[in-house]
Design a protein around this motif. Structure first.
Motif, mmCIF file in Angstrom:
data_model
loop_
_atom_site.group_PDB
_atom_site.id
_atom_site.type_symbol
_atom_site.label_atom_id
_atom_site.label_comp_id
_atom_site.label_asym_id
_atom_site.label_seq_id
_atom_site.Cartn_x
_atom_site.Cartn_y
_atom_site.Cartn_z
ATOM 1 N N ALA A 229 0.588 -11.173 -11.063
ATOM 2 C CA ALA A 229 -0.760 -11.011 -11.621
ATOM 3 C C ALA A 229 -1.735 -12.007 -11.000
ATOM 4 C CB ALA A 229 -0.729 -11.154 -13.131
ATOM 5 N N GLU A 230 -1.304 -13.251 -10.853
ATOM 6 C CA GLU A 230 -2.167 -14.256 -10.244
ATOM 7 C C GLU A 230 -2.441 -13.935 -8.781
ATOM 8 O OE1 GLU A 230 -0.551 -18.138 -10.765
ATOM 9 O OE2 GLU A 230 -0.775 -18.128 -12.958
ATOM 10 N N ALA A 231 -1.417 -13.463 -8.080
ATOM 11 C CA ALA A 231 -1.588 -13.133 -6.670
ATOM 12 C C ALA A 231 -2.577 -11.987 -6.489
ATOM 13 C CB ALA A 231 -0.241 -12.769 -6.042
ATOM 14 N N VAL A 232 -2.447 -10.951 -7.306
ATOM 15 C CA VAL A 232 -3.350 -9.801 -7.203
ATOM 16 C C VAL A 232 -4.764 -10.187 -7.614
ATOM 17 C CG1 VAL A 232 -3.860 -7.499 -8.140
ATOM 18 C CG2 VAL A 232 -1.518 -8.096 -7.463
ATOM 19 N N GLU A 233 -4.879 -11.040 -8.619
ATOM 20 C CA GLU A 233 -6.210 -11.512 -9.027
ATOM 21 C C GLU A 233 -6.894 -12.240 -7.872
ATOM 22 O OE1 GLU A 233 -8.362 -14.052 -12.632
ATOM 23 O OE2 GLU A 233 -6.227 -14.355 -12.210
ATOM 24 N N GLY A 234 -6.124 -13.061 -7.159
ATOM 25 C CA GLY A 234 -6.696 -13.780 -6.034
ATOM 26 C C GLY A 234 -7.072 -12.867 -4.888
ATOM 27 N N ILE A 235 -6.190 -11.907 -4.579
ATOM 28 C CA ILE A 235 -6.436 -10.981 -3.470
ATOM 29 C C ILE A 235 -7.672 -10.127 -3.741
ATOM 30 C CG2 ILE A 235 -5.522 -8.912 -2.324
ATOM 31 C CD1 ILE A 235 -2.714 -10.216 -2.666
ATOM 32 N N THR A 236 -7.850 -9.706 -4.991
ATOM 33 C CA THR A 236 -8.949 -8.792 -5.340
ATOM 34 C C THR A 236 -10.187 -9.518 -5.849
ATOM 35 O OG1 THR A 236 -8.179 -8.510 -7.632
ATOM 36 C CG2 THR A 236 -7.260 -7.009 -5.960
ATOM 37 N N ASP A 237 -10.194 -10.852 -5.741
ATOM 38 C CA ASP A 237 -11.323 -11.659 -6.262
ATOM 39 C C ASP A 237 -11.599 -11.366 -7.728
ATOM 40 O OD1 ASP A 237 -11.796 -12.986 -3.838
ATOM 41 O OD2 ASP A 237 -13.079 -11.373 -3.110
ATOM 42 N N GLY A 238 -10.520 -11.155 -8.469
ATOM 43 C CA GLY A 238 -10.637 -10.964 -9.910
ATOM 44 C C GLY A 238 -10.939 -9.550 -10.346
ATOM 45 N N ALA A 239 -11.140 -8.646 -9.403
ATOM 46 C CA ALA A 239 -11.518 -7.276 -9.773
ATOM 47 C C ALA A 239 -10.334 -6.448 -10.259
ATOM 48 C CB ALA A 239 -12.166 -6.570 -8.584
ATOM 49 N N GLY A 240 -9.132 -6.763 -9.778
ATOM 50 C CA GLY A 240 -7.954 -5.975 -10.126
ATOM 51 C C GLY A 240 -7.802 -4.754 -9.239
ATOM 52 N N ALA A 241 -6.695 -4.091 -9.389
ATOM 53 C CA ALA A 241 -6.378 -2.902 -8.593
ATOM 54 C C ALA A 241 -6.753 -1.641 -9.357
ATOM 55 C CB ALA A 241 -4.888 -2.876 -8.256
ATOM 56 N N LEU A 242 -7.241 -0.640 -8.637
ATOM 57 C CA LEU A 242 -7.542 0.633 -9.285
ATOM 58 C C LEU A 242 -6.279 1.441 -9.561
ATOM 59 C CD1 LEU A 242 -10.757 2.157 -7.637
ATOM 60 C CD2 LEU A 242 -10.449 1.314 -9.958
ATOM 61 N N GLN A 243 -5.248 1.254 -8.719
ATOM 62 C CA GLN A 243 -4.032 2.038 -8.861
ATOM 63 C C GLN A 243 -2.810 1.158 -8.610
ATOM 64 O OE1 GLN A 243 -4.141 5.821 -9.396
ATOM 65 N NE2 GLN A 243 -6.055 4.885 -10.144
ATOM 66 N N VAL A 244 -1.789 1.354 -9.431
ATOM 67 C CA VAL A 244 -0.486 0.715 -9.236
ATOM 68 C C VAL A 244 0.552 1.818 -9.081
ATOM 69 C CG1 VAL A 244 1.334 -0.676 -10.288
ATOM 70 C CG2 VAL A 244 -1.062 -1.373 -10.540
ATOM 71 N N LEU A 245 1.322 1.763 -8.003
ATOM 72 C CA LEU A 245 2.420 2.701 -7.799
ATOM 73 C C LEU A 245 3.720 1.924 -7.978
ATOM 74 C CD1 LEU A 245 -0.046 4.066 -6.352
ATOM 75 C CD2 LEU A 245 1.609 5.154 -4.843
ATOM 76 N N ASP A 246 4.434 2.236 -9.040
ATOM 77 C CA ASP A 246 5.616 1.486 -9.438
ATOM 78 C C ASP A 246 6.870 2.268 -9.071
ATOM 79 O OD1 ASP A 246 7.607 0.056 -10.692
ATOM 80 O OD2 ASP A 246 6.673 0.061 -12.672
ATOM 81 N N PHE A 247 7.496 1.872 -7.966
ATOM 82 C CA PHE A 247 8.685 2.567 -7.493
ATOM 83 C C PHE A 247 9.965 1.940 -8.048
ATOM 84 C CE2 PHE A 247 5.465 3.705 -4.357
ATOM 85 C CZ PHE A 247 5.645 5.082 -4.296
ATOM 86 N N VAL A 248 9.822 1.018 -8.992
ATOM 87 C CA VAL A 248 10.973 0.388 -9.643
ATOM 88 C C VAL A 248 11.161 0.966 -11.043
ATOM 89 C CG1 VAL A 248 11.995 -1.781 -10.425
ATOM 90 C CG2 VAL A 248 10.681 -1.710 -8.287
ATOM 91 N N GLY A 249 10.105 0.904 -11.861
ATOM 92 C CA GLY A 249 10.162 1.511 -13.189
ATOM 93 C C GLY A 249 11.026 0.771 -14.184
ATOM 94 N N ALA A 250 11.257 -0.530 -13.956
ATOM 95 C CA ALA A 250 11.992 -1.364 -14.908
ATOM 96 C C ALA A 250 11.004 -1.980 -15.896
ATOM 97 C CB ALA A 250 12.752 -2.456 -14.175
ATOM 98 N N ASP A 251 11.508 -2.510 -16.998
ATOM 99 C CA ASP A 251 10.631 -3.131 -17.993
ATOM 100 C C ASP A 251 9.748 -4.196 -17.356
ATOM 101 O OD1 ASP A 251 11.960 -1.522 -19.756
ATOM 102 O OD2 ASP A 251 12.834 -3.133 -20.958
#
Length: 345
Positions: A229-251
């Motif tokens: 979460a911290e890494a994505v916040e930094g990469i997106t300058d706090g905007a967040g991602a519009l889409q997450v594709l979860d190919f794991v599907g674990a809790d």
């Protein structure tokens, strides 16, 4: 013919399937197609079938031949088959569909009311020959059936998820791809080919992240070393991602959605085995959604084959003989296969 058969559900992958002699399938309907299997991908779903996870959703009488990522050469057809003929190389959509129910007529053939699913509800392609239908067969003009076989499920599933995400992604937006394995590395390439969004690949293994970079990821995050979460916040300058594709599907991965997504974003659950546990207010406040992904349509598999033919998709595979099938199951169970494993009966 030789076939790999499941006789009882088990968690022990070392002796999951038995190689034995069974009758070769023959057409019993006018639309049937018999394919000599040249390549059949081993999928995490096969492990789940062996474990009995699908028994509640698709009950069958054992023994059964598994294998739902199939490609090969047509050797026999029913009387009314016109789109393929003997000698054609084909890739097979996972479902044999009726074409006449409402869902088929809407183009939503993954939810055909009369579907049969070789490798899940009928005998599949971990065998020398496979019985399928004309509506499932897509002719291959230049592609090697062995190399493309995993696209029949892994590829089309990843493409289906990426296509849904692409509808929401715009230039300057971000997509997070979790799990750069057999499906994730395909999903990354599909996003790269269909969108101008920037992609963030997340995995626990450096080798998988190296693969992600090779597949076009703009950023990589090792979740074993970094807070995602911290890494994505930094990469997106706090905007967040519009889409997450979860190919794991674990809790652990489904729970990341609200911390990664921008408002009105989607968390596409592709891998499965875990659960979604979120307060309803979390979904309401941010208008985020969890969206499931079940394989894809026949026409999407056609589109994917076209992308492969155009050189837009690079599928990483390792080939194994039918006699090695339980070793493959064990390797996948322990996360020891990068990309996809292909069985050559």
């Amino acid at each position: 013919m030789q076939a790999a058969r499941l006789h009882e559900y088990t968690d022990d992958m070392s002796e999951a399937l038995t190689i034995e002699e069974v009758d070769r399938p023959e057409p019993t309907r006018s639309d049937h197609v018999v394919v000599e299997v040249e390549g059949a991908g081993w999928c995490q779903t096969d492990n789940h079938i062996v474990e009995g996870m699908w028994e509640e959703y698709a009950p069958v009488d054992l023994p059964q031949t598994l294998g739902h990522e199939n490609a090969g050469r047509v050797v026999e057809t029913g009387d009314e088959v016109t789109t393929v003929e003997e000698g054609d190389r084909v890739i097979c959509h996972p479902l044999m569909t009726c074409g006449t129910c409402r869902r088929c007529r809407l183009g939503d053939d993954m939810h055909c009311e009369n579907a049969q699913f070789p490798g899940l509800t009928t005998d599949g392609g971990f065998a020398e020959y496979l019985l399928t239908s004309e509506r499932a067969a897509i002719r291959l003009d230049t592609l090697d059936p062995v190399e493309i076989a995993p696209h029949a499920d892994a590829g089309i599933t990843a493409y289906h998820a990426a296509k849904k995400a692409a509808d929401e992604l715009v230039p300057g937006s971000y997509a997070v791809v979790i799990g750069i394995g057999g499906l994730g590395h395909i999903g990354l390439q599909a996003l790269d080919s269909m969108t101008a969004a920037r992609t963030v690949a997340v995995d626990v293994k450096d080798a998988a992240l190296d693969l992600a970079a090779d597949c076009g990821a703009d950023y990589t995050v090792n979740s074993a070393d970094e807070d995602v979460a911290e890494a994505v916040e930094g990469i997106t300058d706090g905007a967040g991602a519009l889409q997450v594709l979860d190919f794991v599907g674990a809790d652990a991965t489904t729970s990341l959605g609200p911390d990664l997504l921008a408002g009105r974003g989607d968390h596409h659950v592709v891998g499965y085995g875990g659960h979604v546990h979120e307060p309803s207010q979390t979904l309401v406040d941010a208008e985020i959604a969890y969206r499931g992904t079940l394989v894809g349509t026949y026409t999407e598999l056609q589109e994917l084959v076209a992308l492969v033919e155009q050189g837009e998709m690079d599928l990483h595979t390792t080939e194994y003989d039918l006699s090695q099938i339980n070793a493959v199951a064990e390797k996948l169970e322990h996360g020891e296969i990068e990309g996809r494993a292909v069985i050559k009966p």
